[in-house]
Design a protein around this motif. Structure first.
Motif, PDB file in Angstrom:
ATOM      1  N   PRO A   4      -0.869  11.416   3.551  1.00  0.00           N
ATOM      2  CA  PRO A   4       0.065  10.310   3.765  1.00  0.00           C
ATOM      3  C   PRO A   4       1.155  10.714   4.745  1.00  0.00           C
ATOM      4  O   PRO A   4       1.614  11.851   4.741  1.00  0.00           O
ATOM      5  CB  PRO A   4       0.644  10.053   2.373  1.00  0.00           C
ATOM      6  N   PHE A  45      -3.358   1.223   2.053  1.00  0.00           N
ATOM      7  CA  PHE A  45      -3.233   1.997   0.827  1.00  0.00           C
ATOM      8  C   PHE A  45      -1.843   1.915   0.201  1.00  0.00           C
ATOM      9  O   PHE A  45      -1.701   1.681  -0.982  1.00  0.00           O
ATOM     10  CB  PHE A  45      -3.614   3.465   1.068  1.00  0.00           C
ATOM     11  N   GLN A  46      -0.790   2.152   0.980  1.00  0.00           N
ATOM     12  CA  GLN A  46       0.583   2.140   0.468  1.00  0.00           C
ATOM     13  C   GLN A  46       1.489   1.551   1.545  1.00  0.00           C
ATOM     14  O   GLN A  46       1.425   1.962   2.700  1.00  0.00           O
ATOM     15  CB  GLN A  46       1.069   3.563   0.163  1.00  0.00           C
ATOM     16  N   LYS A  47       2.342   0.630   1.158  1.00  0.00           N
ATOM     17  CA  LYS A  47       3.295   0.047   2.101  1.00  0.00           C
ATOM     18  C   LYS A  47       4.290   1.114   2.549  1.00  0.00           C
ATOM     19  O   LYS A  47       4.736   1.931   1.758  1.00  0.00           O
ATOM     20  CB  LYS A  47       4.034  -1.120   1.463  1.00  0.00           C
ATOM     21  N   TRP A  78      -2.833  10.850  -4.714  1.00  0.00           N
ATOM     22  CA  TRP A  78      -2.019   9.738  -5.231  1.00  0.00           C
ATOM     23  C   TRP A  78      -1.928   8.597  -4.222  1.00  0.00           C
ATOM     24  O   TRP A  78      -1.913   7.436  -4.598  1.00  0.00           O
ATOM     25  CB  TRP A  78      -0.604  10.216  -5.580  1.00  0.00           C
ATOM     26  N   PHE A  79      -1.848   8.958  -2.943  1.00  0.00           N
ATOM     27  CA  PHE A  79      -1.670   7.986  -1.881  1.00  0.00           C
ATOM     28  C   PHE A  79      -2.817   6.971  -1.840  1.00  0.00           C
ATOM     29  O   PHE A  79      -2.607   5.791  -1.597  1.00  0.00           O
ATOM     30  CB  PHE A  79      -1.562   8.726  -0.539  1.00  0.00           C
ATOM     31  N   GLY A 119      -4.861   6.245  -4.368  1.00  0.00           N
ATOM     32  CA  GLY A 119      -5.088   5.590  -5.648  1.00  0.00           C
ATOM     33  C   GLY A 119      -6.555   5.696  -6.039  1.00  0.00           C
ATOM     34  O   GLY A 119      -7.176   6.728  -5.878  1.00  0.00           O
TER      35      GLY A 119
END
Length: 96
Positions: A29, A37-39, A72-73, A75
């Protein structure tokens, strides 16, 4: 989580990053940018193996990895890597 890399994307990595069989590319990330995936984050990449590979796939002798500290990034989603308009694209869905 799994990593899916199209043959065209592998060829791009080999050509653009001058990779040879036995090399590795790690994904992680990166703060800033956008992705599915993540904002507020984007996907970074670097040549070299991770310290603790949690997820790995090999294609054409190149290892594509995500370190355990970076899972974690993503998920529960898979990482799909393909080419779109001649550039590498990362997604949580197959890249067409």
């Amino acid at each position: 989580m799994n990593i899916h890399v199209t043959d065209q994307a592998v060829d791009w990595f080999m050509d653009e990053m001058d990779l040879e069989q036995g090399d590795a590319v790690r994904f992680f990330p990166k703060y800033g940018g956008t992705c599915s995936f993540q904002k507020g984050f984007s996907i970074g990449m670097a040549i070299g193996s991770t310290e603790e590979p949690e997820v790995e796939t090999e294609k054409k002798g190149i290892a594509f990895q995500v370190d355990e500290k970076d899972v974690w990034f993503f998920g529960e989603k898979d990482l799909y890597i393909g080419l779109k308009d001649g550039e590498v694209e990362y997604s949580d869905q197959p890249v067409e």
